[in-house]
Design a protein around this motif. Structure first.
Motif, PDB file in Angstrom:
ATOM      1  N   SER A   1    -111.439 -32.549   7.063  1.00  0.00           N
ATOM      2  CA  SER A   1    -112.405 -33.157   7.987  1.00  0.00           C
ATOM      3  C   SER A   1    -112.434 -34.672   7.840  1.00  0.00           C
ATOM      4  O   SER A   1    -112.633 -35.394   8.823  1.00  0.00           O
TER       5      SER A   1
ATOM      6  N   ILE B   1    -109.586 -35.648   9.852  1.00  0.00           N
ATOM      7  CA  ILE B   1    -109.890 -35.507  11.289  1.00  0.00           C
ATOM      8  C   ILE B   1    -110.775 -36.665  11.768  1.00  0.00           C
ATOM      9  O   ILE B   1    -110.542 -37.222  12.853  1.00  0.00           O
TER      10      ILE B   1
ATOM     11  N   THR C   1    -114.964 -27.355   6.928  1.00  0.00           N
ATOM     12  CA  THR C   1    -114.173 -26.137   6.972  1.00  0.00           C
ATOM     13  C   THR C   1    -115.094 -24.929   7.156  1.00  0.00           C
ATOM     14  O   THR C   1    -116.265 -24.989   6.820  1.00  0.00           O
TER      15      THR C   1
ATOM     16  N   ALA D   1    -110.060 -24.996  17.487  1.00  0.00           N
ATOM     17  CA  ALA D   1    -111.191 -25.595  16.764  1.00  0.00           C
ATOM     18  C   ALA D   1    -112.394 -24.655  16.887  1.00  0.00           C
ATOM     19  O   ALA D   1    -112.592 -24.043  17.932  1.00  0.00           O
TER      20      ALA D   1
ATOM     21  N   ILE E   1    -113.345 -26.153  10.943  1.00  0.00           N
ATOM     22  CA  ILE E   1    -111.902 -25.964  10.870  1.00  0.00           C
ATOM     23  C   ILE E   1    -111.625 -24.653  10.135  1.00  0.00           C
ATOM     24  O   ILE E   1    -111.953 -24.517   8.952  1.00  0.00           O
TER      25      ILE E   1
ATOM     26  N   THR F   1    -110.307 -21.976   7.857  1.00  0.00           N
ATOM     27  CA  THR F   1    -109.622 -22.164   6.578  1.00  0.00           C
ATOM     28  C   THR F   1    -109.543 -20.833   5.828  1.00  0.00           C
ATOM     29  O   THR F   1    -110.566 -20.204   5.580  1.00  0.00           O
TER      30      THR F   1
ATOM     31  N   CYS G   1    -104.935 -24.356   6.227  1.00  0.00           N
ATOM     32  CA  CYS G   1    -105.367 -24.669   7.597  1.00  0.00           C
ATOM     33  C   CYS G   1    -104.140 -24.710   8.502  1.00  0.00           C
ATOM     34  O   CYS G   1    -103.030 -24.989   8.052  1.00  0.00           O
TER      35      CYS G   1
ATOM     36  N   ASP H   1    -104.945 -26.041  14.840  1.00  0.00           N
ATOM     37  CA  ASP H   1    -106.414 -26.122  14.779  1.00  0.00           C
ATOM     38  C   ASP H   1    -106.867 -27.536  14.404  1.00  0.00           C
ATOM     39  O   ASP H   1    -107.874 -28.038  14.912  1.00  0.00           O
ATOM     40  N   ILE H   2    -106.120 -28.168  13.492  1.00  0.00           N
ATOM     41  CA  ILE H   2    -106.471 -29.523  13.047  1.00  0.00           C
ATOM     42  C   ILE H   2    -106.396 -30.476  14.238  1.00  0.00           C
ATOM     43  O   ILE H   2    -107.309 -31.249  14.506  1.00  0.00           O
TER      44      ILE H   2
ATOM     45  N   ALA I   1    -109.162 -29.880  16.712  1.00  0.00           N
ATOM     46  CA  ALA I   1    -110.453 -30.381  16.214  1.00  0.00           C
ATOM     47  C   ALA I   1    -110.561 -31.893  16.464  1.00  0.00           C
ATOM     48  O   ALA I   1    -111.623 -32.388  16.856  1.00  0.00           O
TER      49      ALA I   1
END
Ligand SMILES: [Zn+2]
Length: 351
Positions: A181, A184, A231, A253, A312, A314, A324, A328-329, A332
């Motif tokens: 995060s 991100i 997460t 996400a 996220i 996990t 991860c 998805d990362i 997000a």
């Protein structure tokens, strides 16, 4: 087959491998500061150690986004006459995940240790049946007691030693909770245009021991809107039925509906899902009945804020092989970016 995004894995690796026990987040903060300073209008560190970066918006109003910098860690509680150390946990550990791990004690200098426990050969049949407990473990430094005591003392923090690997479409290492995060939030600052309202990107401290940094920083900023960034569990694993997944790795996400600390604002959930739909970002809804996030502190501190949370997915959370999905990362980052850019379209009407 959707394309696997090209992410800055070197930065993610640096973030995950930089130690940041609760209350000792300095090295992570310095790394973050170096990454974001050219992308924000103002940056400061508050008394607790939260890093607050501000990017001016097009309209009046404030939105706070929090990603915690700390990681679940240990603290040395005792060193015995033979130089073995006992420790306590900072954050929620399943004791079985401690078996056979390497750790780094941040003493006068960083000292490598291994976590030992009783060999199976010496366990009674009853002992073999029992789940391990924290008190069964100790740290072995492979050096004399005198040398240990010259380098390590009670109160020294301990983090886990593990490299990041890329496997399949995923990344795996320790501390993806919550450096993914942090990553991100950094990438969002780098990618985004002007936010709709003033954007406070906050890298918080001491989340794993009770949302402590987010509580004070939110009280001071008193934002209108807030987003947690953390997460969540992807339990899409052997032995689990679909009803028990929480989220699915690679499913997009996650938009938090609730966890045990917060029920997110239904207007914000609607807004996030509208933004995702407009921008063709895959999302999934998350309901987690255990565990909390900074989202709760943002919602309740100061005058209270309208909150949402990007989670996220996990796998193997709170272990050294957290996993991860790169897709998805990326989703997000896109979801957060568009939510911040389009927040002037938020509707205060209750459904
Ligand atoms: Zn977390």
């Amino acid at each position: 087959m959707s394309q696997i995004p090209d992410l800055d894995i070197d930065l993610l690796r640096s973030l995950c491998l930089t130690p940041g026990a609760p209350g000792s987040e300095t090295l992570v903060r310095e790394l973050v500061l170096d990454q974001i300073k050219d992308y924000v209008d103002h940056v400061e560190t508050d008394p607790l150690g939260n890093l607050v970066a501000i990017k001016k918006g097009r309209n009046p109003g404030k939105v706070l986004v929090a990603a915690h910098m700390d990681e679940i860690s240990f603290i040395i509680t005792h060193i015995d006459p033979d130089g073995f150390a006992k420790f306590h946990t900072l954050g929620g550990f399943d004791p079985k995940t401690l078996t056979s791990q390497r750790v780094i004690v941040h003493g006068k200098e960083d000292v490598l240790g291994v976590i030992g426990s009783k060999p199976i050969h010496l366990m009674s049949p009853e002992e073999r049946q029992k789940a391990p407990k924290l008190k069964d473990y100790f740290i072995d430094f492979g050096m004399s007691a005198d040398r240990v005591k010259a380098l390590v003392q009670i109160g020294d923090k301990v983090t886990r030693e593990r490299d990041l690997v890329e496997l399949g479409d995923c990344v795996s290492t320790k501390s993806l909770d919550n450096r993914i995060s942090v990553f991100i939030l950094i990438e969002t600052l780098k990618r985004m245009a002007t936010p709709a309202v003033d954007f406070y990107a906050v890298f918080t401290v001491q989340e794993e021991v009770g949302l402590r940094g987010a509580t004070t920083v939110t009280r001071k900023i008193n934002p209108d809107f807030g987003f947690g960034l953390d997460t969540t569990i992807a339990n899409d694993l052997p032995g689990s039925s679909e009803a028990e997944y929480i989220t699915k790795l690679g499913g997009g996400a996650a938009v938090k509906i609730m966890d045990s600390s917060v029920i997110t604002d239904s207007r914000m959930v609607r807004f996030m899902e509208d933004v995702a739909k407009r921008n063709k970002i895959p999302t999934q809804r998350e309901i987690l009945t255990g565990g909390g996030t900074d989202t709760a502190a943002i919602q309740r501190s100061g005058d209270g804020a309208i909150v949402g949370c990007v989670s996220i997915p996990t796998r193997h959370i709170h272990s050294v092989v957290e996993m991860c999905h790169k897709g998805d990362i990326d989703h997000a980052i896109s979801l957060l970016q568009h939510c911040l850019e389009e927040l002037d379209q938020f509707s205060h009407d209750w459904a």
